[in-house]
Motif scaffolding. Structure first.
Motif, PDB file in Angstrom:
ATOM      1  N   VAL A  98       2.742   1.907  -5.042  1.00  0.00           N
ATOM      2  CA  VAL A  98       3.237   3.486  -5.888  1.00  0.00           C
ATOM      3  C   VAL A  98       4.269   3.834  -6.993  1.00  0.00           C
ATOM      4  CG1 VAL A  98       6.006   2.846  -4.845  1.00  0.00           C
ATOM      5  CG2 VAL A  98       4.616   5.231  -4.912  1.00  0.00           C
ATOM      6  N   ARG A  99       4.192   2.180  -7.372  1.00  0.00           N
ATOM      7  CA  ARG A  99       5.544   2.172  -8.892  1.00  0.00           C
ATOM      8  C   ARG A  99       4.159   2.357 -10.022  1.00  0.00           C
ATOM      9  NH1 ARG A  99      10.191  -0.292  -8.653  1.00  0.00           N
ATOM     10  NH2 ARG A  99      10.906  -1.256  -6.620  1.00  0.00           N
ATOM     11  N   LEU A 100       3.064   2.509  -9.487  1.00  0.00           N
ATOM     12  CA  LEU A 100       1.486   1.953 -10.406  1.00  0.00           C
ATOM     13  C   LEU A 100       1.483   4.114 -10.262  1.00  0.00           C
ATOM     14  CD1 LEU A 100      -0.736  -0.382 -10.331  1.00  0.00           C
ATOM     15  CD2 LEU A 100       1.515  -0.588 -11.491  1.00  0.00           C
ATOM     16  N   ILE A 101       1.377   4.409  -9.049  1.00  0.00           N
ATOM     17  CA  ILE A 101       0.799   6.057  -9.421  1.00  0.00           C
ATOM     18  C   ILE A 101       1.679   6.807  -9.734  1.00  0.00           C
ATOM     19  CG2 ILE A 101      -1.331   5.336  -7.889  1.00  0.00           C
ATOM     20  CD1 ILE A 101       0.671   6.471  -5.129  1.00  0.00           C
ATOM     21  N   THR A 119       1.052  -0.951   0.078  1.00  0.00           N
ATOM     22  CA  THR A 119      -0.102  -0.185  -0.223  1.00  0.00           C
ATOM     23  C   THR A 119       0.728   1.310   0.190  1.00  0.00           C
ATOM     24  OG1 THR A 119       0.120   0.623   2.309  1.00  0.00           O
ATOM     25  CG2 THR A 119      -1.650  -1.219   1.597  1.00  0.00           C
ATOM     26  N   SER A 120       0.199   2.416  -0.319  1.00  0.00           N
ATOM     27  CA  SER A 120       0.617   3.702  -0.395  1.00  0.00           C
ATOM     28  C   SER A 120      -0.039   5.265   0.310  1.00  0.00           C
ATOM     29  CB  SER A 120       1.847   4.289  -1.449  1.00  0.00           C
ATOM     30  OG  SER A 120       1.785   5.389  -1.716  1.00  0.00           O
ATOM     31  N   PRO A 121       0.063   5.556   0.525  1.00  0.00           N
ATOM     32  CA  PRO A 121      -0.441   7.019   0.713  1.00  0.00           C
ATOM     33  C   PRO A 121      -0.862   7.539  -0.363  1.00  0.00           C
ATOM     34  CG  PRO A 121       1.458   7.742   2.298  1.00  0.00           C
ATOM     35  CD  PRO A 121       1.375   6.327   1.061  1.00  0.00           C
ATOM     36  N   PRO A 122      -2.018   7.995  -0.726  1.00  0.00           N
ATOM     37  CA  PRO A 122      -2.039   8.852  -1.980  1.00  0.00           C
ATOM     38  C   PRO A 122      -0.956   9.647  -2.230  1.00  0.00           C
ATOM     39  CG  PRO A 122      -4.050   9.757  -0.316  1.00  0.00           C
ATOM     40  CD  PRO A 122      -2.764   8.909   0.304  1.00  0.00           C
ATOM     41  N   TYR A 123      -0.842   9.920  -4.277  1.00  0.00           N
ATOM     42  CA  TYR A 123       0.209   9.887  -4.705  1.00  0.00           C
ATOM     43  C   TYR A 123       1.172  11.547  -4.118  1.00  0.00           C
ATOM     44  CZ  TYR A 123      -1.617  13.626  -7.621  1.00  0.00           C
ATOM     45  OH  TYR A 123      -2.584  14.330  -8.411  1.00  0.00           O
ATOM     46  N   ASP A 124      -0.408  12.514  -3.807  1.00  0.00           N
ATOM     47  CA  ASP A 124       0.937  13.579  -3.000  1.00  0.00           C
ATOM     48  C   ASP A 124       1.628  14.122  -1.410  1.00  0.00           C
ATOM     49  OD1 ASP A 124      -2.235  13.175  -3.183  1.00  0.00           O
ATOM     50  OD2 ASP A 124      -2.635  15.198  -3.599  1.00  0.00           O
ATOM     51  N   VAL A 125       0.353  12.936  -1.079  1.00  0.00           N
ATOM     52  CA  VAL A 125       1.281  12.791   0.091  1.00  0.00           C
ATOM     53  C   VAL A 125       1.801  12.605   0.252  1.00  0.00           C
ATOM     54  CG1 VAL A 125      -0.284  12.503   2.412  1.00  0.00           C
ATOM     55  CG2 VAL A 125      -1.504  12.818   0.417  1.00  0.00           C
ATOM     56  N   VAL A 126       3.482  11.732  -0.214  1.00  0.00           N
ATOM     57  CA  VAL A 126       4.580  10.908   0.184  1.00  0.00           C
ATOM     58  C   VAL A 126       4.834  11.864   0.517  1.00  0.00           C
ATOM     59  CG1 VAL A 126       5.941   9.577  -0.747  1.00  0.00           C
ATOM     60  CG2 VAL A 126       3.469   9.243  -1.391  1.00  0.00           C
ATOM     61  N   LEU A 157       8.931   3.328   0.046  1.00  0.00           N
ATOM     62  CA  LEU A 157       7.847   2.663  -0.658  1.00  0.00           C
ATOM     63  C   LEU A 157       8.259   1.610  -1.407  1.00  0.00           C
ATOM     64  CD1 LEU A 157       5.305   4.989  -0.645  1.00  0.00           C
ATOM     65  CD2 LEU A 157       5.334   2.982   0.914  1.00  0.00           C
ATOM     66  N   GLU A 158       9.089   1.975  -2.696  1.00  0.00           N
ATOM     67  CA  GLU A 158       9.628   0.649  -3.399  1.00  0.00           C
ATOM     68  C   GLU A 158      10.425  -0.245  -2.929  1.00  0.00           C
ATOM     69  OE1 GLU A 158       9.968   3.977  -6.954  1.00  0.00           O
ATOM     70  OE2 GLU A 158      11.404   3.265  -6.274  1.00  0.00           O
ATOM     71  N   THR A 159      10.978  -0.035  -2.224  1.00  0.00           N
ATOM     72  CA  THR A 159      11.830  -1.078  -1.949  1.00  0.00           C
ATOM     73  C   THR A 159      11.158  -1.793  -0.656  1.00  0.00           C
ATOM     74  OG1 THR A 159      13.125   0.610  -0.226  1.00  0.00           O
ATOM     75  CG2 THR A 159      14.290   0.186  -2.205  1.00  0.00           C
ATOM     76  N   LEU A 163      -7.193   4.010 -10.359  1.00  0.00           N
ATOM     77  CA  LEU A 163      -5.925   3.521  -9.364  1.00  0.00           C
ATOM     78  C   LEU A 163      -5.609   3.606  -7.745  1.00  0.00           C
ATOM     79  CD1 LEU A 163      -2.392   4.066 -11.415  1.00  0.00           C
ATOM     80  CD2 LEU A 163      -4.097   2.367 -11.104  1.00  0.00           C
ATOM     81  N   ASP A 164      -6.674   5.039  -7.245  1.00  0.00           N
ATOM     82  CA  ASP A 164      -6.591   5.056  -5.850  1.00  0.00           C
ATOM     83  C   ASP A 164      -8.358   6.175  -5.355  1.00  0.00           C
ATOM     84  OD1 ASP A 164      -5.567   7.302  -7.657  1.00  0.00           O
ATOM     85  OD2 ASP A 164      -4.424   7.768  -6.164  1.00  0.00           O
TER      86      ASP A 164
END
Length: 422
Positions: free
Chosen positions: A53-56, A28-35, A44-46, A145-146
């Protein structure tokens, strides 16, 4: 308001297969603009090679290559069985639990409506760059995607909220996971036709406020306009929360000015009595309490980035009146974000509203860290009340961009919507 109101359609959710990933939390990830971490994307990638995150936020330099990369990953993960579609369309009951705070809502495909219908109310302006980027990504992947976060006021006897609570209290969830921020997430599939019809009948009389996702909402509308006729692009993925039962938290979005040193910012802001300046002892939590106290009697901001905290307060009424536009309601003209941009950023500091000059960061501590690392200024602001946001939105008045951060935000990656499945 349109007589049609909110229409939330079931869809076949695309979800991670637990046996094919390290853990659901790790993908999972936070929304794309909240990393918010400086190394947030890499972290996140690791966490897992299939983290969403590799999608968004694909990491190629060229935008077109980025979006092709995301589309290929989405296709490949389905081919490999990492992602699989649910067998039948559903609305998804979603619960987030953070200590004593519980938020529940419905994830579904919301019928898009024209702005003049006043069914979905934005409260912030958007910038064309992020909308174009998200549109290109959604075209390439053919997916939402989200989910956006929307709120509505269902009232004491709202049937949709009753069904949400009954499902969460008495049924086994599809998935349960706890993300590293300590929030526990649970998801259920709602497939009973009678319950879906009851939700539809209840929501049809309501309008919703966009709590988070203005750029994605604008993207949905742009992609819908590109179609020749009815299509799956007439709907967009959202999380809909009844704020009468589950009030959202409203937090501020802070500004980091990487090219403006703190001393220079303070000197310019206090010249000619524009603002009163006061040194505030740390730590950060104490300084934020001082900011909250100061905002009870007017506009105030906390400047930091060099290990010290300075409180700007009591702006000069004459300069305030000259700077803030008069073509907006008085409630808008008193907003901290309106004063910050109209008076400080535009006139006093003359900072362009571009990514090189202003960074928008949701977490105060992360904003301070970023400013210290860049030798710039963190401008910390106090959150606006939700009632003010809703009042302005109902008048059709948008707030300054990045004025608020509603939460908790839905985790990205628990359920995706592929338009190829519809």
């Amino acid at each position: 308001m349109s007589t049609y109101g909110l229409r939330l359609a079931p869809f076949r959710g695309l979800r991670y297969v637990p046996e094919r990933v390290g853990s659901l939390a790790a993908v999972t990830s936070p929304p794309y603009d909240v990393v918010v971490r400086p190394d947030g994307q890499r972290h996140l990638e690791t966490a897992d090679p299939h983290n969403v995150v590799r999608l968004i936020l694909p990491n190629e330099e060229d935008p077109a290559a980025r979006h092709r990369q995301a589309a290929w990953a989405l296709f490949q993960w389905q081919e490999e069985g990492v992602l699989a579609a649910d067998r039948e369309p559903a609305l998804y009951v979603y619960e987030q639990r953070d200590g004593d705070l519980v938020q529940r809502g419905l994830i579904g495909a919301l019928r898009l409506t024209r702005p003049e219908e006043r069914v979905v109310l934005p409260h912030e302006d958007v910038m064309p760059g992020p909308v174009a980027d998200r549109a290109s990504l959604m075209r390439a992947t053919g997916a939402n995607l989200d989910p956006l976060l929307l709120t509505y006021e269902g009232g004491a006897a709202g049937a949709a909220a009753e069904i949400v609570d009954r499902t969460a209290d008495h049924r086994e969830p599809l998935l349960t996971t706890t993300t590293e921020d300590g929030i526990r997430h649970r998801l259920w599939a709602l497939t009973d036709p009678a319950e879906i019809a009851a939700v539809d009948a209840d929501l049809a009389s309501h309008q919703a406020l966009i709590a988070d996702g203005h750029h994605r909402w604008a993207t949905y509308l742009r992609l819908q306009e590109e179609q020749d006729g009815p299509s799956p692009w007439d709907y967009g993925l959202v999380l809909l929360v009844d704020s009468a039962r589950y009030p959202l938290r409203v937090r501020a979005i802070h500004r980091v000015l990487p090219r403006l040193p703190v001393e220079e910012a303070v000197r310019a802001a206090t010249a000619h009595g524009t603002f009163r300046v006061q040194d505030i002892p740390g730590p950060l939590d104490h300084a934020l309490q001082a900011l909250e106290t100061a905002t009870s009697s007017g506009n105030a901001f906390l400047l930091t980035g060099d290990g010290r905290f300075r409180l700007l307060s009591r702006p000069d009424p004459r300069r305030l009146d000259e700077s803030v536009p008069h073509d907006r309601p008085e409630a808008w003209r008193r907003l901290d974000a309106a004063v910050l941009h109209s008076l400080l950023l535009d006139r006093v500091w003359q900072v362009p509203d571009t990514p090189e000059y202003i960074q928008y960061i949701h977490d105060a501590r992360a904003a301070v860290t970023q400013a210290e690392q860049l030798g710039g200024t963190a401008v910390l602001i106090h959150p606006v009340r939700e009632s003010v946001v809703r009042e302005l939105a109902q008048q059709g008045v948008t707030m300054p961009r990045k004025s608020t951060s509603f939460g908790p935000k839905p985790a990205t990656g628990l359920v995706l919507r592929s338009l190829d499945l519809e």
